[in-house]
Design an enzyme around this catalytic site. Structure first.
Site, PDB file in Angstrom:
ATOM      1  N   LYS A 195       0.839  -1.208   0.000  1.00  0.00           N
ATOM      2  CA  LYS A 195       0.000   0.000   0.000  1.00  0.00           C
ATOM      3  C   LYS A 195       0.878   1.265   0.000  1.00  0.00           C
ATOM      4  CE  LYS A 195      -3.901  -2.249   2.320  1.00  0.00           C
ATOM      5  NZ  LYS A 195      -4.907  -2.115   3.403  1.00  0.00           N
TER       6      LYS A 195
ATOM      7  N   TYR B  92     -12.497  -2.429  -3.545  1.00  0.00           N
ATOM      8  CA  TYR B  92     -12.992  -2.470  -2.165  1.00  0.00           C
ATOM      9  C   TYR B  92     -14.520  -2.458  -2.092  1.00  0.00           C
ATOM     10  CZ  TYR B  92      -8.358  -1.884   0.006  1.00  0.00           C
ATOM     11  OH  TYR B  92      -7.083  -2.073   0.467  1.00  0.00           O
TER      12      TYR B  92
ATOM     13  N   ASN C 152      -2.010  -0.286   6.900  1.00  0.00           N
ATOM     14  CA  ASN C 152      -1.472  -1.571   7.355  1.00  0.00           C
ATOM     15  C   ASN C 152      -0.549  -2.234   6.330  1.00  0.00           C
ATOM     16  OD1 ASN C 152      -3.470  -2.283   5.602  1.00  0.00           O
ATOM     17  ND2 ASN C 152      -4.576  -3.625   7.000  1.00  0.00           N
TER      18      ASN C 152
ATOM     19  N   HIS D  25      -1.905  -5.418   1.278  1.00  0.00           N
ATOM     20  CA  HIS D  25      -3.200  -6.083   1.056  1.00  0.00           C
ATOM     21  C   HIS D  25      -2.926  -7.447   0.426  1.00  0.00           C
ATOM     22  CE1 HIS D  25      -7.290  -6.868  -0.346  1.00  0.00           C
ATOM     23  NE2 HIS D  25      -6.704  -7.302  -1.446  1.00  0.00           N
TER      24      HIS D  25
ATOM     25  N   GLU E 255      -9.351 -10.126  -8.038  1.00  0.00           N
ATOM     26  CA  GLU E 255      -8.398  -9.029  -7.864  1.00  0.00           C
ATOM     27  C   GLU E 255      -7.279  -9.093  -8.903  1.00  0.00           C
ATOM     28  OE1 GLU E 255      -7.440  -9.353  -3.692  1.00  0.00           O
ATOM     29  OE2 GLU E 255      -9.408  -8.557  -3.102  1.00  0.00           O
TER      30      GLU E 255
HETATM   31  P1  CMP Z   1      -7.273  -4.679   3.408  1.00  0.00           P
HETATM   32  O1  CMP Z   1      -6.795  -6.064   3.615  1.00  0.00           O
HETATM   33  O2  CMP Z   1      -6.657  -3.885   2.324  1.00  0.00           O
HETATM   34  O3  CMP Z   1      -8.854  -4.724   3.159  1.00  0.00           O
HETATM   35  C1  CMP Z   1      -9.747  -3.754   3.645  1.00  0.00           C
HETATM   36  C2  CMP Z   1      -9.059  -2.681   4.403  1.00  0.00           C
HETATM   37  O4  CMP Z   1      -9.905  -1.861   5.158  1.00  0.00           O
HETATM   38  C3  CMP Z   1      -8.148  -3.298   5.420  1.00  0.00           C
HETATM   39  O5  CMP Z   1      -7.051  -3.880   4.781  1.00  0.00           O
HETATM   40  C4  CMP Z   1      -7.837  -2.110   6.315  1.00  0.00           C
HETATM   41  O6  CMP Z   1      -6.694  -1.379   5.882  1.00  0.00           O
HETATM   42  C5  CMP Z   1      -9.074  -1.237   6.121  1.00  0.00           C
HETATM   43  N1  CMP Z   1      -9.823  -1.105   7.368  1.00  0.00           N
HETATM   44  C6  CMP Z   1     -10.392  -2.076   8.083  1.00  0.00           C
HETATM   45  N2  CMP Z   1     -10.999  -1.569   9.162  1.00  0.00           N
HETATM   46  C7  CMP Z   1     -10.809  -0.230   9.117  1.00  0.00           C
HETATM   47  C8  CMP Z   1     -11.177   0.868   9.948  1.00  0.00           C
HETATM   48  N3  CMP Z   1     -11.894   0.681  11.056  1.00  0.00           N
HETATM   49  N4  CMP Z   1     -10.807   2.100   9.585  1.00  0.00           N
HETATM   50  C9  CMP Z   1     -10.086   2.297   8.454  1.00  0.00           C
HETATM   51  N5  CMP Z   1      -9.687   1.303   7.615  1.00  0.00           N
HETATM   52  C10 CMP Z   1     -10.055   0.066   7.961  1.00  0.00           C
END
Ligand code: CMP
Length: 143
Positions: free
Chosen positions: A9, A49, A112, A115, A126
């Site tokens: 990311k 998403y 985080n 992905h 995807e």
């Molecule tokens: P990802 O695996 O990319 O898939 C969905 C993403 O939503 C997840 O990683 C997080 O980065 C994001 N996400 C999940 N919960 C929250 C939250 N409470 N606030 C902001 N982002 C979120």
């Protein structure tokens, strides 16, 4: 052979973590079959998403993932979908075990680092959203 979609990311790209992350999957024995640095258009981010559309953080999620380049990858190998998820660690870096990518580098759930597809159906969807068939390579490992 199973394939998965992984993506460093914008936070991971800006913190120069591409090399480390690629290295972890290489050392594990998986095969990189496609990769590119790209800035995701808003519409593609919303499609990717789509399952989170009704969540309160959807807007934040889309604006973050489109805020700078991501490093999009397709990896191949036995059980690569679930093993990559284990190597990534829990979605919330605060809960991710040390030694996992998010456990070692993640700061907060919205940033985080990486992905990864969560199922065979997501992986297929995807991969086809982010890559054209001709961008994916096939080769037999020589070493
Ligand atoms: P990802 O695996 O990319 O898939 C969905 C993403 O939503 C997840 O990683 C997080 O980065 C994001 N996400 C999940 N919960 C929250 C939250 N409470 N606030 C902001 N982002 C979120």
């Amino acid at each position: 052979m199973e394939r998965t979609y992984l993506m460093v990311k914008p936070d991971g790209v800006q913190r120069n973590l591409i090399g480390d992350i690629v290295s972890r999957f290489e050392k594990k024995g998986f095969t990189l079959v496609g990769a590119k640095l790209m800035t995701i258009p808003k519409e593609l981010a919303e499609t990717h998403y789509g399952e989170h559309k009704e969540r309160p953080f959807f807007g934040e999620l889309v604006s973050f993932i489109t805020s700078g380049p991501v490093f999009a990858m397709v990896w191949e190998g036995e059980n690569v979908i679930s093993t990559a998820r284990t190597m990534m660690g829990s979605t919330n870096p605060a809960e991710a075990a040390p030694g996992t990518i998010r456990g070692d580098y993640g700061v907060r759930v919205s940033m985080n680092v990486i992905h990864g597809s969560d199922s065979p159906a997501s992986a297929e969807r995807e991969i086809s959203l982010f890559f054209e068939e001709q961008e994916l390579n096939e080769y037999d490992k020589v070493v």
